[in-house]
Design an enzyme around this catalytic site. Structure first.
Site, mmCIF file in Angstrom:
data_model
loop_
_atom_site.group_PDB
_atom_site.id
_atom_site.type_symbol
_atom_site.label_atom_id
_atom_site.label_comp_id
_atom_site.label_asym_id
_atom_site.label_seq_id
_atom_site.Cartn_x
_atom_site.Cartn_y
_atom_site.Cartn_z
ATOM 1 C CB SER A 168 -43.787 136.945 56.013
ATOM 2 O OG SER A 168 -43.846 135.558 56.311
ATOM 3 C CB THR A 169 -39.496 135.513 57.688
ATOM 4 O OG1 THR A 169 -40.234 134.440 57.131
ATOM 5 C CG2 THR A 169 -38.388 134.977 58.566
ATOM 6 C CG HIS A 194 -47.422 135.505 56.386
ATOM 7 N ND1 HIS A 194 -46.481 135.514 55.375
ATOM 8 C CD2 HIS A 194 -48.576 135.934 55.818
ATOM 9 C CE1 HIS A 194 -47.042 135.927 54.250
ATOM 10 N NE2 HIS A 194 -48.322 136.200 54.499
ATOM 11 C CG MET A 287 -40.821 133.119 53.674
ATOM 12 S SD MET A 287 -40.244 131.584 54.428
ATOM 13 C CE MET A 287 -40.024 130.573 52.974
ATOM 14 C CG ASP A 290 -49.116 137.007 50.919
ATOM 15 O OD1 ASP A 290 -49.966 137.214 50.025
ATOM 16 O OD2 ASP A 290 -49.392 136.970 52.130
#
Length: 346
Positions: A168-169, A194, A287, A290
């Site tokens: 993600s991030t 993401h 973050m 998930d």
């Protein structure tokens, strides 16, 4: 951190500045300390106002957002969140911004800006809270190396192996680090990063020019074969399936899982079910949680599992949660993830 998070909004549109400023001001932990119509005004306000986070439009007058970001990261590094238009050029510029040092981005649709911006205020606020905890380092601008990597790996065993990666991030740059080190005969790779729709295709196309393997946005029913990496399309879940010896992916728009679509959880659970011990799972910077329990299911199904370590993560959220569950067989730095993957293949 103590006190409110101080934010500076940089955008050439007065309407956008007003909407973002009033929208973010409703959160008790965020204070918009100023706005700027262009990078030159922003430069002076950063020095005087000392914001914790900057939001930056990708397309700016007098100096484009990327040039400004490069200078900022070299001389006054701090967390920057890009506000990007959902256009082809907007996607490409945003990916370049992440490469240069931006922490994250939010996408603003091109139609009906006032309404669409109100829709992304919550997302932006959440990313501001996350970015203020990110370790920002001075970044010396490097010329992008477009050479396809040479690999010292001899022919590796790829029979029926699947590599599943979730991020993600901070994941766009982390994935580039990993995929550019994969040899041409690497096992089939399935990835959830993401990202919103449109960005995933631009991201895949960009990686495809840098990697020895083929990288593309996944299509429903597409086979997962050696030498190929498939990235879940933004806005769609991607799951692994199997028919005989053939692995393939399915794409759907079922409800978000762990607040995400695509969700790493969906991918990892399907890989645990259909690939079992023939899989390698990798959870990277991001973050939230998930993919954490999905990685544990992969491990319990006999898969080898890897988590990125805290020091090399932009945000140590997803790997941290996976490690807490005991889902990670190996915990390694970003630069060691490719060799860790390949070590499980011999």
């Amino acid at each position: 951190m103590n006190g409110k998070i101080k934010v500076l909004i940089v955008d050439d549109s007065a309407v956008v500045r007003k909407i973002l400023s009033s929208g973010l001001s409703k959160y008790p932990d965020i204070e918009v300390v100023g706005t700027a119509p262009d990078p030159f005004v922003a430069r002076d306000k950063i020095v005087t106002l000392k914001p914790d986070v900057v939001t930056l439009d990708v397309e700016m007058p007098r100096m484009d957002g990327i040039s400004f970001l490069q200078r900022l990261m070299a001389y006054y590094p701090l967390p920057v969140i890009m506000v990007s238009s959902l256009t082809q050029s907007g996607c490409e510029t945003t990916l370049k911004a992440l490469e240069v040092g931006a922490v994250d981005f939010v996408a603003k649709p091109t139609l009906d800006v006032s309404n669409s911006l109100n829709d992304v205020i919550d997302e932006l606020a959440e990313k501001i809270r996350t970015s203020v905890r990110v370790k920002i380092k001075k970044k010396v601008l490097k010329t992008t190396d477009t050479k396809r990597p040479q690999t010292s790996q001899a022919l590796i065993k790829t029979t029926h192996k699947i590599v599943a990666i979730g991020a993600s991030t901070g994941g766009t740059e982390a994935l580039k680090e990993v995929l550019t080190q994969m040899p041409p005969n690497a096992p089939g790779i399935v990835i959830v990063q993401h990202m919103p729709a449109l960005f995933t295709k631009a991201f895949a196309d960009r990686l495809n020019t840098l990697c020895a393997i083929r990288v593309s946005e996944a299509k429903d029913g597409e086979s997962v074969v050696p030498g190929t990496a498939l990235i879940a399309p933004g806005g769609y879940h991607m799951a692994l399936n199997r028919s005989g010896a053939r692995y393939y992916v399915t794409i759907n728009q079922d409800p978000p899982v762990r607040r995400h679509r695509p969700s790493v959880e969906v991918l990892f659970e399907s890989v645990a079910k259909y690939a079992g011990a023939n899989a390698i799972g990798v959870i990277m910077t991001g973050m939230g949680d998930d993919g954490a329990s999905g990685l544990l299911k992969m491990k319990e199904a006999g898969a080898n599992t890897i988590a990125q370590d805290e020091e090399s993560c932009v945000v140590f959220g997803m790997p941290k949660e996976a490690i807490k569950l005991g889902a990670a067989e190996k915990i390694v730095s970003l630069e060691k993830i490719p060799s860790a993957i390949l070590s499980f293949l011999n």
